[in-house]
Design an enzyme around this catalytic site. Sequence first.
Site, mmCIF file in Angstrom:
data_model
loop_
_atom_site.group_PDB
_atom_site.id
_atom_site.type_symbol
_atom_site.label_atom_id
_atom_site.label_comp_id
_atom_site.label_asym_id
_atom_site.label_seq_id
_atom_site.Cartn_x
_atom_site.Cartn_y
_atom_site.Cartn_z
ATOM 1 N N HIS A 8 0.839 -1.194 0.000
ATOM 2 C CA HIS A 8 0.000 0.000 0.000
ATOM 3 C C HIS A 8 0.879 1.250 0.000
ATOM 4 O O HIS A 8 1.702 1.420 0.896
ATOM 5 C CB HIS A 8 -0.905 -0.010 1.231
ATOM 6 N N HIS A 50 -0.385 10.793 -2.419
ATOM 7 C CA HIS A 50 -1.729 10.562 -1.899
ATOM 8 C C HIS A 50 -2.448 11.894 -1.709
ATOM 9 O O HIS A 50 -3.606 12.044 -2.076
ATOM 10 C CB HIS A 50 -1.668 9.808 -0.567
#
Length: 158
Positions: A8, A50
């Site tokens: 991730h 992100h």
Amino acid sequence: MTIEVYGHRGAAAYAPENTLAGIEKGLELGADGIEFDVRLSYENSVVLSHDAAINRMTALPKSHEPLYIRNLTVLELKMYDIFMNSKKTGEKIPTLEEALETIGSKAIPVIELKVPDYEKAVKIVKDMKAEPIFVSFFHQLIKELKEHESVYKAGILM
């Protein structure tokens, strides 16, 4: 039963998120796939991040105005060091090309589209002959991607 392992944001528990070091760590740990987030810079280059702004990952003070990726060039983005656990890592914000080159054929790239635009990322993927999975919270975007680029695997996030 086979269970696939996906890193991730690279391997964010072990290395700075969405960086080449994070991707390399995910590969080292044997991930089958490496997920990372992409956004567009000022000049429409595809970069890994992100957040919409670089403040959190570069440890800029909370009082600092947001430095949005869409307002910065890749050259400007590369001037900032990425931090992890309040420590400078020496890592920089990578481009999609750098991420795909690092992954090569060692794992499946899982590209999370953080902005409602897929064309730039698809062009890079085609040019580099990569075989990613595209994912996004923008469900209509994924539907359009599959209609125009049906060769790619894709999924929606909820």
